[in-house]
Design a protein around this motif. Structure first.
Motif, PDB file in Angstrom:
ATOM      1  N   ASN A  75       3.042 -27.678 -99.742  1.00 51.49           N
ATOM      2  CA  ASN A  75       3.243 -26.411 -99.257  1.00 51.49           C
ATOM      3  C   ASN A  75       2.260 -25.481-100.023  1.00 51.49           C
ATOM      4  O   ASN A  75       2.261 -25.474-101.055  1.00 51.49           O
ATOM      5  CB  ASN A  75       4.643 -25.996 -99.351  1.00 51.49           C
ATOM      6  CG  ASN A  75       5.150 -24.533 -98.880  1.00 51.49           C
ATOM      7  OD1 ASN A  75       4.399 -23.314 -99.111  1.00 51.49           O
ATOM      8  ND2 ASN A  75       6.435 -24.614 -98.334  1.00 51.49           N
ATOM      9  N   ASP A 151      11.643 -18.660-107.748  1.00 53.83           N
ATOM     10  CA  ASP A 151      11.783 -18.773-106.482  1.00 53.83           C
ATOM     11  C   ASP A 151      13.109 -19.416-105.897  1.00 53.83           C
ATOM     12  O   ASP A 151      14.085 -18.368-105.659  1.00 53.83           O
ATOM     13  CB  ASP A 151      10.518 -19.477-105.723  1.00 53.83           C
ATOM     14  CG  ASP A 151      10.758 -19.461-104.194  1.00 53.83           C
ATOM     15  OD1 ASP A 151      10.799 -18.468-103.669  1.00 53.83           O
ATOM     16  OD2 ASP A 151      10.843 -20.613-103.415  1.00 53.83           O
ATOM     17  N   ASP A 166      13.591 -11.504-101.868  1.00 58.96           N
ATOM     18  CA  ASP A 166      13.809 -12.205-100.367  1.00 58.96           C
ATOM     19  C   ASP A 166      14.475 -11.048 -99.710  1.00 58.96           C
ATOM     20  O   ASP A 166      14.275 -10.976 -98.546  1.00 58.96           O
ATOM     21  CB  ASP A 166      14.344 -13.561-100.552  1.00 58.96           C
ATOM     22  CG  ASP A 166      13.672 -14.427-101.549  1.00 58.96           C
ATOM     23  OD1 ASP A 166      12.498 -14.755-101.021  1.00 58.96           O
ATOM     24  OD2 ASP A 166      14.131 -14.897-102.497  1.00 58.96           O
ATOM     25  N   ARG A 200      17.463 -13.826 -97.518  1.00 57.71           N
ATOM     26  CA  ARG A 200      16.659 -13.347 -96.377  1.00 57.71           C
ATOM     27  C   ARG A 200      17.652 -13.242 -95.294  1.00 57.71           C
ATOM     28  O   ARG A 200      17.547 -12.320 -94.144  1.00 57.71           O
ATOM     29  CB  ARG A 200      15.559 -14.229 -96.107  1.00 57.71           C
ATOM     30  CG  ARG A 200      14.422 -14.557 -97.178  1.00 57.71           C
ATOM     31  CD  ARG A 200      13.622 -15.577 -96.845  1.00 57.71           C
ATOM     32  NE  ARG A 200      12.827 -15.793 -98.362  1.00 57.71           N
ATOM     33  CZ  ARG A 200      11.906 -16.455 -98.542  1.00 57.71           C
ATOM     34  NH1 ARG A 200      11.447 -17.270 -97.595  1.00 57.71           N
ATOM     35  NH2 ARG A 200      11.139 -16.853 -99.708  1.00 57.71           N
ATOM     36  N   LEU A 225      13.677 -26.194 -93.942  1.00 57.99           N
ATOM     37  CA  LEU A 225      12.577 -25.137 -94.445  1.00 57.99           C
ATOM     38  C   LEU A 225      11.204 -25.723 -93.953  1.00 57.99           C
ATOM     39  O   LEU A 225      10.425 -25.268 -94.633  1.00 57.99           O
ATOM     40  CB  LEU A 225      12.576 -24.736 -95.948  1.00 57.99           C
ATOM     41  CG  LEU A 225      13.961 -24.077 -96.495  1.00 57.99           C
ATOM     42  CD1 LEU A 225      13.983 -24.205 -98.175  1.00 57.99           C
ATOM     43  CD2 LEU A 225      14.149 -22.774 -95.770  1.00 57.99           C
ATOM     44  N   ASN A 251      10.649 -18.776 -93.332  1.00 55.44           N
ATOM     45  CA  ASN A 251       9.499 -18.848 -93.848  1.00 55.44           C
ATOM     46  C   ASN A 251       8.342 -19.205 -93.076  1.00 55.44           C
ATOM     47  O   ASN A 251       8.609 -19.635 -91.625  1.00 55.44           O
ATOM     48  CB  ASN A 251       9.662 -20.228 -95.033  1.00 55.44           C
ATOM     49  CG  ASN A 251       9.829 -21.603 -94.866  1.00 55.44           C
ATOM     50  OD1 ASN A 251       9.927 -21.860 -93.552  1.00 55.44           O
ATOM     51  ND2 ASN A 251      10.085 -22.366 -95.462  1.00 55.44           N
ATOM     52  N   ASP A 252       7.189 -19.497 -93.479  1.00 51.74           N
ATOM     53  CA  ASP A 252       6.056 -19.676 -92.560  1.00 51.74           C
ATOM     54  C   ASP A 252       6.029 -21.211 -91.878  1.00 51.74           C
ATOM     55  O   ASP A 252       5.687 -21.272 -90.783  1.00 51.74           O
ATOM     56  CB  ASP A 252       4.620 -19.629 -93.212  1.00 51.74           C
ATOM     57  CG  ASP A 252       4.268 -18.140 -93.411  1.00 51.74           C
ATOM     58  OD1 ASP A 252       5.000 -17.162 -92.719  1.00 51.74           O
ATOM     59  OD2 ASP A 252       3.353 -17.693 -94.003  1.00 51.74           O
ATOM     60  N   PHE A 278       7.220 -15.730 -93.396  1.00 54.66           N
ATOM     61  CA  PHE A 278       7.814 -15.505 -94.425  1.00 54.66           C
ATOM     62  C   PHE A 278       7.031 -16.292 -95.624  1.00 54.66           C
ATOM     63  O   PHE A 278       7.173 -17.406 -95.573  1.00 54.66           O
ATOM     64  CB  PHE A 278       9.057 -15.296 -95.195  1.00 54.66           C
ATOM     65  CG  PHE A 278       9.539 -14.468 -95.981  1.00 54.66           C
ATOM     66  CD1 PHE A 278      10.588 -13.558 -96.179  1.00 54.66           C
ATOM     67  CD2 PHE A 278       9.072 -14.603 -97.331  1.00 54.66           C
ATOM     68  CE1 PHE A 278      11.012 -12.584 -96.920  1.00 54.66           C
ATOM     69  CE2 PHE A 278       9.553 -14.006 -98.422  1.00 54.66           C
ATOM     70  CZ  PHE A 278      10.384 -12.993 -98.248  1.00 54.66           C
ATOM     71  N   GLY A 279       5.980 -15.734 -95.994  1.00 56.59           N
ATOM     72  CA  GLY A 279       5.229 -16.552 -97.039  1.00 56.59           C
ATOM     73  C   GLY A 279       3.647 -16.482 -97.130  1.00 56.59           C
ATOM     74  O   GLY A 279       3.177 -16.552 -98.284  1.00 56.59           O
ATOM     75  N   THR A 293       3.611 -11.686 -91.424  1.00 55.41           N
ATOM     76  CA  THR A 293       4.423 -12.465 -92.465  1.00 55.41           C
ATOM     77  C   THR A 293       4.773 -11.677 -93.575  1.00 55.41           C
ATOM     78  O   THR A 293       4.069 -10.441 -93.748  1.00 55.41           O
ATOM     79  CB  THR A 293       3.734 -13.763 -92.753  1.00 55.41           C
ATOM     80  OG1 THR A 293       4.497 -14.776 -93.531  1.00 55.41           O
ATOM     81  CG2 THR A 293       2.207 -13.452 -93.445  1.00 55.41           C
ATOM     82  N   GLN A 296       4.575 -13.364-100.778  1.00 57.60           N
ATOM     83  CA  GLN A 296       5.436 -13.365-101.826  1.00 57.60           C
ATOM     84  C   GLN A 296       4.678 -13.355-103.114  1.00 57.60           C
ATOM     85  O   GLN A 296       5.271 -13.795-104.147  1.00 57.60           O
ATOM     86  CB  GLN A 296       6.368 -14.155-101.752  1.00 57.60           C
ATOM     87  CG  GLN A 296       6.039 -15.632-101.178  1.00 57.60           C
ATOM     88  CD  GLN A 296       7.137 -16.487-100.870  1.00 57.60           C
ATOM     89  OE1 GLN A 296       8.559 -16.419-101.221  1.00 57.60           O
ATOM     90  NE2 GLN A 296       6.881 -17.541 -99.968  1.00 57.60           N
TER      91      GLN A 296
END
Length: 337
Positions: A75, A151, A166, A200, A225, A251-252, A278-279, A293, A296
């Motif tokens: 990731n 995180d 978040d 989130r 995820l 998330n992405d 998100f990411g 997006t 973070q």
């Protein structure tokens, strides 16, 4: 032929010296003359000798190694976090050892045991999505090993934490969709047991309510995820018979899965379905259309987490209340929403 590692005794045998003399010389002990030290260092270089850091740490009861447990290094987010951590650690004379839980809580617990066995100076952790209890992390505290979560955190463990905002990141994303005219907004939510999944989702629901849009639970799916979770979640949403006007993904990677499923169904982004992730992973910029997006700032998060852990390591006898540092997010507007 398998070569074994050169030891202090190998250097001693070559010079016809006692191994304690060699050991002292390599530690720059004042009892050893400059001439003898130079002879020993020359032979050590010739033999390509490397000190055994584990043995040294056992002797000194200290180590310069930091343990790092992440869900996955494939990731982009965690790769950038690791880069930030290593930059700070290296600058302060520490090495890092990275372990992957592969989103498996049992494997995560095994890694914790490995960190303890190797007497690391401290541990940084982002918990696996299957972790529902932080019980296995308590062993670190019993051994006096500092722990910092980043995180994804464990709420049932008292420890320092560095987290992304978040909740506010989700609020920014949903607010943008609402201001763009969308009302039937779906959420591809993460696991309920993860801090990022809960926060989130809460931001998504609160922003809908603040704008007078009732929460429709048929517009929310809960899953993992990863990219394949996004495919499954979007497929489930469409099977319910009410196509969302817009989708906010946890998330992405999940957004990427949704992106593929939207296209597979012959729908256009954003004309038929708008999409926000998100990411801000690297791939999000190269999609067509590029993905809107939430950034973070993972590199900065990593630096902050490493700094927090090193403060603990460098002040072992000092009582400090567990601290929480929050990294602000930023909405990155592109063409998907």
């Amino acid at each position: 032929m398998i070569m074994r590692q050169v030891t202090v005794k190998d250097i001693a045998n070559k010079l016809n010296l006692h191994y304690t003399t060699v050991s002292k010389a390599l530690s720059d002990h004042p009892d050893i003359s400059a001439d003898t030290k130079q002879r020993i260092l020359t032979v050590a270089k010739e033999l390509d000798y490397h000190p055994n850091s584990i043995a040294k740490s056992l002797k000194k009861q200290e180590t310069s190694t930091i343990g790092l447990i992440v869900p996955s290094i494939k990731n982009d987010f965690f790769s950038a976090v690791i880069s930030g951590i290593e930059e700070v650690a290296y600058g302060r004379g520490f090495n890092t050892v990275v372990c992957q839980s592969n989103e498996n809580s049992e494997r995560e617990a095994i890694h914790v045991g490995t960190m303890i066995s190797n007497r690391v100076a401290g541990v940084l952790v982002s918990v696996a999505q299957t972790t529902k209890s932080g019980a296995h992390f308590k062993a670190l505290g019993k051994q006096g090993i500092p722990l910092v979560f980043f995180d994804r955190v464990c709420d049932d463990i008292e420890a320092d934490k560095v987290v992304v905002d978040d909740y506010d990141g989700a609020v920014q994303a949903v607010r943008h969709l609402i201001r763009s005219g969308y009302k039937r907004i779906a959420h591809l939510a993460g696991p309920k047991n993860t801090s990022i999944g809960r926060d989130r989702c809460r931001g998504y629901m609160d922003e809908l309510q603040r704008n007078g849009i009732p929460i429709d639970h048929e517009m929310i799916t809960y899953g993992g995820l990863e990219e394949d979770n996004g495919v499954a979640a979007l497929r489930e949403l469409l099977s319910r018979g009410r196509k969302p006007e817009a989708v906010f993904a946890v998330n992405d990677p999940v957004a990427l899965g949704a992106y593929k499923e939207i296209k597979r169904n012959g729908l256009r982004i954003p004309q038929d379905v708008a999409l926000i992730g998100f990411g801000n992973i690297t791939l999000s910029y190269y999609l067509d259309p590029p993905l809107t997006t939430v950034s973070q700032f993972p590199y900065e998060l990593g630096r902050a987490a490493a700094g927090m852990l090193l403060r603990r390591i460098e002040n072992p006898g000092r009582e400090m209340t567990p601290a929480i540092e929050v990294i602000k997010t930023e909405l990155i507007l592109r063409k998907s929403a």
